[in-house]
Design a protein around this motif. Structure first.
Motif, PDB file in Angstrom:
ATOM      1  N   PRO A  19       0.812  -1.224   0.000  1.00 35.67           N
ATOM      2  CA  PRO A  19       0.000   0.000   0.000  1.00 35.67           C
ATOM      3  C   PRO A  19       0.842   1.269   0.000  1.00 35.67           C
ATOM      4  CG  PRO A  19      -0.897  -1.600   1.538  1.00 35.67           C
ATOM      5  CD  PRO A  19       0.422  -2.153   1.061  1.00 35.67           C
ATOM      6  N   GLU A  20       1.950   1.278   0.750  1.00 34.64           N
ATOM      7  CA  GLU A  20       2.791   2.472   0.797  1.00 34.64           C
ATOM      8  C   GLU A  20       3.388   2.781  -0.579  1.00 34.64           C
ATOM      9  OE1 GLU A  20       3.036  -0.096   2.742  1.00 34.64           O
ATOM     10  OE2 GLU A  20       2.544   0.595   4.771  1.00 34.64           O
ATOM     11  N   PHE A  21       3.784   1.722  -1.273  1.00 32.15           N
ATOM     12  CA  PHE A  21       4.350   1.922  -2.611  1.00 32.15           C
ATOM     13  C   PHE A  21       3.281   2.417  -3.571  1.00 32.15           C
ATOM     14  CE2 PHE A  21       5.471   0.373  -6.879  1.00 32.15           C
ATOM     15  CZ  PHE A  21       6.700   0.998  -7.041  1.00 32.15           C
ATOM     16  N   TRP A  62      11.800  -1.407  -2.248  1.00 32.59           N
ATOM     17  CA  TRP A  62      10.973  -0.388  -1.628  1.00 32.59           C
ATOM     18  C   TRP A  62      11.163  -0.284  -0.116  1.00 32.59           C
ATOM     19  CZ3 TRP A  62       9.246   3.956  -2.767  1.00 32.59           C
ATOM     20  CH2 TRP A  62       8.314   4.608  -1.952  1.00 32.59           C
ATOM     21  N   ARG A  63      11.364  -1.384   0.567  1.00 31.84           N
ATOM     22  CA  ARG A  63      11.545  -1.301   2.025  1.00 31.84           C
ATOM     23  C   ARG A  63      12.737  -0.429   2.370  1.00 31.84           C
ATOM     24  NH1 ARG A  63      10.397  -7.336   4.573  1.00 31.84           N
ATOM     25  NH2 ARG A  63       8.178  -7.445   4.010  1.00 31.84           N
ATOM     26  N   LYS A  64      13.804  -0.574   1.611  1.00 34.13           N
ATOM     27  CA  LYS A  64      14.998   0.243   1.824  1.00 34.13           C
ATOM     28  C   LYS A  64      14.750   1.685   1.408  1.00 34.13           C
ATOM     29  CE  LYS A  64      19.782   0.768   0.219  1.00 34.13           C
ATOM     30  NZ  LYS A  64      20.854   0.189  -0.642  1.00 34.13           N
ATOM     31  N   ILE A  65      14.113   1.860   0.242  1.00 39.45           N
ATOM     32  CA  ILE A  65      13.872   3.201  -0.277  1.00 39.45           C
ATOM     33  C   ILE A  65      12.950   3.993   0.642  1.00 39.45           C
ATOM     34  CG2 ILE A  65      12.827   4.493  -2.192  1.00 39.45           C
ATOM     35  CD1 ILE A  65      13.723   2.222  -4.041  1.00 39.45           C
ATOM     36  N   GLU A  69      15.594   9.494   3.428  1.00 35.71           N
ATOM     37  CA  GLU A  69      15.093  10.838   3.696  1.00 35.71           C
ATOM     38  C   GLU A  69      14.297  11.376   2.519  1.00 35.71           C
ATOM     39  OE1 GLU A  69      16.872  15.316   4.717  1.00 35.71           O
ATOM     40  OE2 GLU A  69      18.156  13.535   4.826  1.00 35.71           O
ATOM     41  N   ASN A  70      14.698  10.998   1.294  1.00 37.18           N
ATOM     42  CA  ASN A  70      14.035  11.497   0.092  1.00 37.18           C
ATOM     43  C   ASN A  70      13.784  10.357  -0.889  1.00 37.18           C
ATOM     44  OD1 ASN A  70      13.039  13.002  -2.039  1.00 37.18           O
ATOM     45  ND2 ASN A  70      14.993  13.983  -2.537  1.00 37.18           N
ATOM     46  N   PRO A  71      12.749   9.559  -0.653  1.00 36.05           N
ATOM     47  CA  PRO A  71      12.444   8.456  -1.583  1.00 36.05           C
ATOM     48  C   PRO A  71      12.177   8.938  -3.003  1.00 36.05           C
ATOM     49  CG  PRO A  71      11.243   8.197   0.477  1.00 36.05           C
ATOM     50  CD  PRO A  71      11.843   9.564   0.505  1.00 36.05           C
ATOM     51  N   SER A  72      11.516  10.082  -3.146  1.00 35.54           N
ATOM     52  CA  SER A  72      11.209  10.595  -4.480  1.00 35.54           C
ATOM     53  C   SER A  72      12.486  10.878  -5.262  1.00 35.54           C
ATOM     54  CB  SER A  72      10.369  11.870  -4.382  1.00 35.54           C
ATOM     55  OG  SER A  72       9.108  11.598  -3.812  1.00 35.54           O
TER      56      SER A  72
END
Length: 201
Positions: A19-21, A62-65, A69-72
């Motif tokens: 869901p977060e992704f 994704w878990r790491k990303i 601080e800035n996934p985007s």
């Protein structure tokens, strides 16, 4: 059996939904597509493919990303490097189209937009990536160098070369893009940022 809960990001199979992704994709997908559209010099079909591939790669980590601080910013870097990897593998010519990704903003000058896209398409992939990172993504020289894994001086050199090509091709049209009279001082990097950003929206 219902396999709808097993997919890698938006379209890929085989991995559970996150869901977060999915929330991230819903929030950032359009911006990623606009970035890819500029990177490809206006090839809408390739832009879509690159975004899908970049999101698929991001999903696998994704878990790491998500803890960054800035996934985007990280996923944006994945997209740029996905584009550069593609260009190294392929010698095909990108196809400039007159269809921009949906943005909800009217384009006052489609012909000028196409001229800008054609100029971008004529740049080398690396020069184009520098221009997009610096003036569309608003990255610093140092940040751009980090994404592309090159030195700061190389970023400056590529930026200067790409902007010269942009000014040479657009001439007074660049003044029109940034809303200044032709007699005003020559556009600088901030003006080029406005030009690229306005015609990607």
């Amino acid at each position: 059996m219902d396999h709808s809960s097993n997919r890698a990001g938006p379209d890929g199979p085989g991995l559970p939904r996150t869901p977060e992704f999915e929330e991230f994709v819903a929030f950032r997908a359009k911006h990623l597509l606009r970035t890819a559209f500029l990177l490809t010099g206006g090839d809408a079909h390739l832009a879509e493919d690159l975004v899908q591939e970049a999101l698929g790669r991001a999903f696998l980590k994704w878990r790491k990303i998500a803890r960054l601080e800035n996934p985007s910013g990280y996923v944006q870097a994945v997209l740029v490097n996905t584009f550069l990897s593609y260009r190294r593998r392929r010698s095909t010519t990108e196809r400039v189209t007159d269809v921009l990704p949906e943005t909800g903003v009217d384009d006052p000058d489609p012909a000028l937009r196409l001229t800008l896209l054609r100029v971008l398409a004529e740049l080398s992939p690396a020069d184009r990536a520098v221009l997009v990172l610096r003036f569309w993504e608003d990255r610093s020289v140092e940040e751009t160098a980090g994404v592309l894994r090159i030195g700061d001086s190389a970023v400056r050199t590529r930026t200067k070369r790409a902007l010269a090509r942009l000014r040479a091709a657009l001439g007074d049209d660049l003044d029109a893009l940034v809303g200044r009279p032709a007699a005003s001082p020559a556009p600088g990097p901030d003006d080029s940022r406005k030009a690229v950003s306005h015609h990607a929206h």
